[in-house]
Write an enzyme that holds these catalytic residues in place. Structure first.
Site, PDB file in Angstrom:
ATOM      1  N   GLN A 153       0.667  -1.094  -0.336  1.00  0.00           N
ATOM      2  CA  GLN A 153      -0.165   0.230   0.178  1.00  0.00           C
ATOM      3  C   GLN A 153       1.006   1.335   0.278  1.00  0.00           C
ATOM      4  O   GLN A 153       0.489   2.254  -1.037  1.00  0.00           O
ATOM      5  CB  GLN A 153      -1.011   0.020   1.308  1.00  0.00           C
ATOM      6  CG  GLN A 153      -2.052   1.568   1.024  1.00  0.00           C
ATOM      7  CD  GLN A 153      -2.712   1.104   0.305  1.00  0.00           C
ATOM      8  OE1 GLN A 153      -3.176  -0.240   0.079  1.00  0.00           O
ATOM      9  NE2 GLN A 153      -3.521   1.627  -0.216  1.00  0.00           N
ATOM     10  N   SER A 188      -6.595   1.065   3.641  1.00  0.00           N
ATOM     11  CA  SER A 188      -6.858   0.351   2.557  1.00  0.00           C
ATOM     12  C   SER A 188      -7.916  -1.125   2.807  1.00  0.00           C
ATOM     13  O   SER A 188      -6.861  -1.462   4.248  1.00  0.00           O
ATOM     14  CB  SER A 188      -6.222   0.534   1.630  1.00  0.00           C
ATOM     15  OG  SER A 188      -6.450  -0.555   0.710  1.00  0.00           O
ATOM     16  N   HIS A 190      -7.772  -3.428   1.183  1.00  0.00           N
ATOM     17  CA  HIS A 190      -7.471  -4.426   0.989  1.00  0.00           C
ATOM     18  C   HIS A 190      -6.425  -5.163   2.029  1.00  0.00           C
ATOM     19  O   HIS A 190      -5.773  -6.172   2.136  1.00  0.00           O
ATOM     20  CB  HIS A 190      -6.862  -4.099   0.143  1.00  0.00           C
ATOM     21  CG  HIS A 190      -7.409  -4.029  -1.159  1.00  0.00           C
ATOM     22  ND1 HIS A 190      -7.974  -5.163  -1.888  1.00  0.00           N
ATOM     23  CD2 HIS A 190      -7.716  -2.910  -1.836  1.00  0.00           C
ATOM     24  CE1 HIS A 190      -8.864  -4.554  -2.948  1.00  0.00           C
ATOM     25  NE2 HIS A 190      -8.477  -3.678  -3.229  1.00  0.00           N
ATOM     26  N   ASP A 197     -11.081  -6.570  -5.748  1.00  0.00           N
ATOM     27  CA  ASP A 197     -11.711  -6.037  -6.987  1.00  0.00           C
ATOM     28  C   ASP A 197     -11.574  -7.220  -7.917  1.00  0.00           C
ATOM     29  O   ASP A 197     -11.065  -7.604  -7.719  1.00  0.00           O
ATOM     30  CB  ASP A 197     -10.580  -5.125  -7.185  1.00  0.00           C
ATOM     31  CG  ASP A 197     -10.011  -4.091  -5.710  1.00  0.00           C
ATOM     32  OD1 ASP A 197     -11.102  -3.456  -5.234  1.00  0.00           O
ATOM     33  OD2 ASP A 197      -9.072  -3.152  -6.271  1.00  0.00           O
ATOM     34  N   GLU A 245     -16.849   2.208  -7.117  1.00  0.00           N
ATOM     35  CA  GLU A 245     -15.853   1.875  -7.006  1.00  0.00           C
ATOM     36  C   GLU A 245     -16.609   0.435  -7.674  1.00  0.00           C
ATOM     37  O   GLU A 245     -16.978  -0.433  -6.539  1.00  0.00           O
ATOM     38  CB  GLU A 245     -14.974   1.001  -6.362  1.00  0.00           C
ATOM     39  CG  GLU A 245     -13.366   2.127  -6.473  1.00  0.00           C
ATOM     40  CD  GLU A 245     -12.594   2.638  -5.411  1.00  0.00           C
ATOM     41  OE1 GLU A 245     -12.306   0.919  -5.046  1.00  0.00           O
ATOM     42  OE2 GLU A 245     -11.750   2.627  -5.112  1.00  0.00           O
ATOM     43  N   HIS A 248     -15.078  -3.448  -6.279  1.00  0.00           N
ATOM     44  CA  HIS A 248     -14.619  -3.639  -5.027  1.00  0.00           C
ATOM     45  C   HIS A 248     -16.008  -3.851  -4.024  1.00  0.00           C
ATOM     46  O   HIS A 248     -17.283  -3.300  -3.466  1.00  0.00           O
ATOM     47  CB  HIS A 248     -14.229  -2.177  -4.399  1.00  0.00           C
ATOM     48  CG  HIS A 248     -13.775  -2.147  -3.210  1.00  0.00           C
ATOM     49  ND1 HIS A 248     -12.043  -2.325  -2.465  1.00  0.00           N
ATOM     50  CD2 HIS A 248     -14.345  -2.528  -2.072  1.00  0.00           C
ATOM     51  CE1 HIS A 248     -12.066  -2.183  -1.505  1.00  0.00           C
ATOM     52  NE2 HIS A 248     -12.981  -2.872  -0.728  1.00  0.00           N
TER      53      HIS A 248
END
Length: 276
Positions: A153, A188, A190, A197, A245, A248
Site C-alpha cells: 500500500q 485500505s 485490502h 477488486d 467503485e 470493489h
C-alpha cells in the site's frame, strides 16, 4: 314529621295487636321499595359517571402529545438492530476507511488463491461459492486485487505521489492528489484481507465502465447472498470517502450483508447507528 312518625307507629302497634297485619305488610313493602329505589338511582349515577370518564379517556388518548410520548424513536430501534447484527458478525465487520485504520497488530490466516493473491481464510469458502455461481451463469472474472501488505500500500501511494510530482506538483499537493484514488497506508480495506477488486475476465484496468459488464451486474446483485457487499456504491461517495467503485467487494458475513442491503446502509452508516 316527628309527630307524624309517632302517630304512624301507634297505628302500626294498634293494628298488629288486633292481629291486623295489613299496615305492617304495607310498611315492609314501602321500606323495600325505597331501598330498591336508592339502589337503582345509585347504579344509574355510577353508569353516567363511568360514561363521562370514558369519553375523557378517549379524548386524552387521541391528543398529539400522548401520541408522541408513546412512539419509540425509529433511529433507536435501528440502532438496536445494528448492535444485534454487529454482535453476531463483529469478526467480519471491522470498519476501515480514511479515518479508521486497520488495528495495530491485526492479523489473519491467509489463503492463497489460484491467481496467487491472498484472502482471509474466513471468507474463502463464500468467495469461491460466489465465483462458482458466476461461472455457472457463463460469466467469468479476473481478481485484480485482494490482500495488500502495508508495504504494498505504501508503494502504491509513493508511486502516485512521484507521478504527480513529475507533473510539476509540490510534494504536499501530490500527496493530497494521490489520496483521491488511494487510501493512506493502513487505511485500505485490502490490508484487511476481506476485500477484493473483481473485474470481468481479462480486464485489469479498473474503470467505472466495468459496471456495464454482465458479470459485474450479477456480482452487484447477488454478492449479498454470499456475505459480500459493494463497498463503495454510487451516490454515497461523501459517506464512504471513496469514489464509486463497482468492482470493489467487501466480506461482512451473510447475515450482515443482507441486513446492509435491506436497509441501504454503507459500513459508515452502520457504524453511525452503533454509536447512537
Amino acid at each position: 314529621m316527628k309527630r307524624w312518625f309517632k302517630k304512624y307507629i301507634r297505628l302500626l302497634v294498634r293494628h298488629t295487636t288486633a292481629k291486623d297485619y295489613s299496615v305492617l305488610i304495607y310498611t315492609i313493602g314501602a321500606v323495600i321499595g325505597i331501598v330498591l329505589a336508592f339502589v337503582l338511582v345509585g347504579k344509574l349515577f355510577s353508569a353516567i359517571t363511568h360514561i363521562g370518564k370514558g369519553n375523557d379517556e378517549e379524548i386524552t388518548i387521541s391528543t398529539p402529545a400522548d401520541a408522541i410520548s408513546t412512539t419509540e424513536d425509529p433511529k433507536a430501534i435501528m440502532a438496536d438492530k445494528c448492535r444485534s447484527i454487529y454482535d453476531k458478525n463483529k469478526e467480519y465487520m471491522m470498519l476501515v476507511n480514511r479515518t479508521h485504520a486497520v488495528p495495530s497488530g491485526y492479523s489473519f490466516e491467509h489463503h492463497t488463491l489460484n491467481c496467487g493473491l491472498d484472502v482471509d481464510e474466513r471468507c474463502y469458502e463464500d468467495l469461491m461459492a460466489m465465483l462458482t455461481a458466476l461461472n455457472n451463469e457463463n460469466m467469468y472474472y479476473t481478481i485484480v486485487t485482494a490482500y495488500r501488505s502495508t508495504e504494498t500500500q505504501q508503494a502504491i501511494v509513493d508511486s502516485k505521489v512521484a507521478s504527480y510530482v513529475g507533473q510539476g506538483m509540490s510534494e504536499a499537493d501530490a500527496y493530497n492528489k494521490a489520496l483521491e484514488t488511494a487510501a493512506p497506508v493502513g487505511c485500505s480495506e485490502h490490508e484487511s484481507g476481506l476485500a477484493l477488486d473483481i473485474a470481468p475476465e481479462g480486464v485489469y484496468n479498473l474503470e467505472v465502465s466495468i459496471e456495464e459488464d454482465d458479470s459485474n451486474k450479477w456480482l452487484n446483485e447477488h454478492c449479498y447472498e454470499y456475505g459480500f457487499i459493494p463497498r463503495y456504491p454510487k451516490d454515497k461517495e461523501a459517506i464512504t470517502g471513496f469514489s464509486y467503485e463497482p468492482w470493489h467487494f467487501r466480506y461482512v458475513g451473510k447475515e450482515a450483508a443482507q441486513f446492509l442491503k435491506d436497509n441501504d446502509l454503507t459500513l459508515e452508516e452502520f457504524y453511525d447507528y452503533l454509536e447512537y
